[in-house]
Design an enzyme around this catalytic site. Structure first.
Site, PDB file in Angstrom:
ATOM      1  N   ARG A  74     -10.681 -47.132  64.956  1.00 56.16           N
ATOM      2  CA  ARG A  74     -11.085 -47.649  64.761  1.00 56.16           C
ATOM      3  C   ARG A  74     -11.975 -48.258  66.064  1.00 56.16           C
ATOM      4  NH1 ARG A  74      -7.582 -51.329  67.486  1.00 56.16           N
ATOM      5  NH2 ARG A  74      -5.456 -50.133  67.049  1.00 56.16           N
ATOM      6  N   TYR A 127     -22.560 -70.844  53.339  1.00 55.86           N
ATOM      7  CA  TYR A 127     -21.857 -70.029  52.817  1.00 55.86           C
ATOM      8  C   TYR A 127     -20.754 -70.344  52.685  1.00 55.86           C
ATOM      9  CZ  TYR A 127     -20.045 -65.903  51.095  1.00 55.86           C
ATOM     10  OH  TYR A 127     -19.108 -64.818  49.930  1.00 55.86           O
ATOM     11  N   ASP A 212     -27.864 -66.057  59.309  1.00 47.34           N
ATOM     12  CA  ASP A 212     -27.346 -65.340  58.290  1.00 47.34           C
ATOM     13  C   ASP A 212     -28.455 -64.842  57.029  1.00 47.34           C
ATOM     14  OD1 ASP A 212     -26.740 -64.643  55.949  1.00 47.34           O
ATOM     15  OD2 ASP A 212     -24.853 -65.294  56.403  1.00 47.34           O
ATOM     16  N   LYS A 237     -24.459 -57.149  50.080  1.00 46.08           N
ATOM     17  CA  LYS A 237     -25.452 -57.375  49.694  1.00 46.08           C
ATOM     18  C   LYS A 237     -26.787 -56.067  49.637  1.00 46.08           C
ATOM     19  CE  LYS A 237     -22.862 -60.748  48.324  1.00 46.08           C
ATOM     20  NZ  LYS A 237     -22.504 -61.633  49.391  1.00 46.08           N
TER      21      LYS A 237
HETATM   22  C1  LIG Z   1     -21.889 -62.900  50.469  1.00 47.07           C
HETATM   23  C2  LIG Z   1     -22.734 -63.791  51.859  1.00 47.07           C
HETATM   24  C3  LIG Z   1     -21.936 -63.290  52.759  1.00 47.07           C
HETATM   25  C4  LIG Z   1     -20.413 -62.931  52.860  1.00 47.07           C
HETATM   26  O1  LIG Z   1     -20.495 -61.340  53.537  1.00 47.07           O
HETATM   27  P1  LIG Z   1     -18.950 -60.798  52.323  1.00 47.07           P
HETATM   28  O2  LIG Z   1     -20.009 -59.817  52.546  1.00 47.07           O
HETATM   29  O3  LIG Z   1     -18.998 -61.061  51.292  1.00 47.07           O
HETATM   30  O4  LIG Z   1     -18.243 -61.032  53.456  1.00 47.07           O
HETATM   31  C5  LIG Z   1     -22.252 -64.189  54.049  1.00 47.07           C
HETATM   32  N1  LIG Z   1     -23.431 -64.792  54.032  1.00 47.07           N
HETATM   33  C6  LIG Z   1     -24.100 -64.928  52.917  1.00 47.07           C
HETATM   34  C7  LIG Z   1     -25.551 -65.821  52.667  1.00 47.07           C
HETATM   35  C8  LIG Z   1     -24.315 -64.372  51.672  1.00 47.07           C
HETATM   36  O5  LIG Z   1     -24.721 -64.466  50.765  1.00 47.07           O
END
Ligand SMILES: *Cc1c(COP(=O)(O)O)cnc(C)c1O
Length: 424
Positions: A74, A127, A212, A237
């Site tokens: 962890r 998001y 982000d 993604k």
């Molecule tokens: C999908 C996404 C997230 C969150 O990511 P997860 O891996 O699903 O927790 C945050 N910001 C954006 C722009 C996203 O497309």
């Protein structure tokens, strides 16, 4: 992590090369060309003194040049350390920390830098998960979230700074650019300058600027090079890229990543060994997948723009010359990416008729996978968003979001052409 011969390779800077082997030395694992999956929850020591040394290194920091041993998975484990090293290299950062999801990464960043009474500035739209976190649990902790109206406009940023400051010191500025699903742009350098100005007003406390970077990813936008303190990515993604894992990462200077790792240990949101390995494997083809998806997206976007049943396309490559957003895009991004939205002529029933005719595109939320995805934003990703807010962020009943994959572009265009024929 012990030994890392490939770090010594001089002059290797190209992401294509870093993605394949950076940070791994086969001699660390029986000569295995590929890194092993180390499935263990805990790590044994050869002596009591070695156990003490490992804990001293973890809690007090390892002496320069010596890598700390592992203690408990962890806290850290070999696959996580390797993924973080390689991801940091791709992101042009000193260090990175990987998490169990993008939201786990965002949660750690917000909890590390905000305390009751603070305010937090953010671009808009956000998001859904980030919006929910800021306006739910964090609001409950007495933290006020204030939106920046237009992230490329000086006056709009200045006005949001005043509004936020009236609620309390600004602890963090969260920038999502390009935004999901509108592809709205924010100027990272402009926002970093606002953070500098706030430091002077807040007795030296400078808000941490977090970007982000999920929508474009490490290869098309380098937030740290434009003045961000931290760059966050959902590995789920583009970096993961196969729609088969959930993960997140944050990159930045060691001084900011260390505290995030320690907080991650307390929250228990590290990335597990198998998913770390999957993510590393995915990174090897990240540059190849990205190039193909971007090229495909340009073809698909042009086809949609010229189609009589399509009202508009929000593809970044079509940003109008001479606009502030275009100027920031040209300065800040090296490509238009492969996720965008378009509006058909009609509403929900026309959109559904089209969607139900598609054969190649999969109907699913998420983005950045090898396969092309499509969804009707208003009834899926934005289902819980009230219509008046949706209108504000440009999501109406005619809006469809697509994430273009790496299939043959002709097949994607043919699939969309036949589906658009289903609209009367
Ligand atoms: C999908 C996404 C997230 C969150 O990511 P997860 O891996 O699903 O927790 C945050 N910001 C954006 C722009 C996203 O497309």
């Amino acid at each position: 992590m012990s030994g890392s011969g490939s770090d010594d390779v001089r002059g290797v800077r190209h992401p294509d090369t870093l993605a394949v082997g950076y940070g791994y030395d086969p001699q660390d694992a029986f000569g295995a060309v590929k890194p092993p999956i180390v499935l263990t929850s805990t790590f044994a020591y050869p002596s009591a003194a070695a156990a003490k040394q490992a804990h001293r290194d973890y809690f007090d920091g390892a002496a320069p040049g010596r890598e700390a041993g592992f203690i408990y998975a962890r806290l850290d484990h070999p696959g996580l350390a390797l993924l973080e090293k390689r991801f940091a290299a791709l992101d042009g950062a000193e260090e990175a920390a990987a998490f169990a999801s993008g939201m786990a990464a965002i949660s750690a960043v917000l909890l590390a830098h905000l305390k009751p009474g603070d305010s937090v500035l953010h671009t808009r739209p956000l998001y859904g998960g980030t919006h929910g976190l800021l306006h739910g649990p964090l609001a409950g902790l007495g933290i006020t979230a204030v939106a920046i109206g237009d992230g490329v406009d000086d006056a709009s940023v200045a006005q949001a700074v005043e509004t936020a400051s009236a609620h309390g010191p600004v602890g963090l500025i969260f920038v999502e650019t390009p935004a999901n699903p509108t592809n709205g742009i924010a100027d990272i350098a402009l926002i970093a300058r606002a953070a500098d100005a706030l430091a002077a007003r807040q007795g030296g406390r400078r808000p941490v600027v977090v970007v982000d970077n999920t929508f474009l990813g490490s290869l098309l936008q380098a937030p740290l090079a434009h003045g961000a303190d931290l760059s966050m990515t959902s590995l789920t993604k583009y970096a993961g890229g196969h729609s088969d894992l959930i993960g997140g990462a944050v990159s930045g200077p060691a001084a900011l990543i260390g505290p995030l790792r320690r907080l991650r240990t307390l929250l228990g949101t590290h990335l597990d060994p198998f998913t770390s390995w999957l993510a590393l494997r995915s990174l090897e083809t990240f540059p190849l997948r990205n190039a193909r998806a971007n090229a495909n997206a340009a073809v698909v976007a042009a086809f949609l723009r010229d189609h009589a049943k399509v009202a508009s396309v929000s593809y970044l490559g079509f940003l109008k010359a001479g606009t502030p957003a275009r100027a920031v895009f040209d300065r800040q991004c090296t490509g238009a990416g492969s996720t965008f939205s378009f509006r058909i002529r009609g509403g929900e029933s026309e959109a559904f008729a089209m969607l139900d005719r598609l054969q190649v595109f999969r109907m699913a939320v998420s983005l950045g996978g090898t396969e092309s995805l499509i969804c009707h934003s208003a009834t899926t990703t934005h289902y819980s968003v009230p219509p008046e807010i949706r209108a504000e962020v440009g999501v109406d009943d005619a809006t469809l979001r697509i994430s273009v994959g790496i299939e043959h572009p002709d097949d994607l265009v043919a699939d969309l052409a036949s589906a658009l024929d289903a609209i009367p």
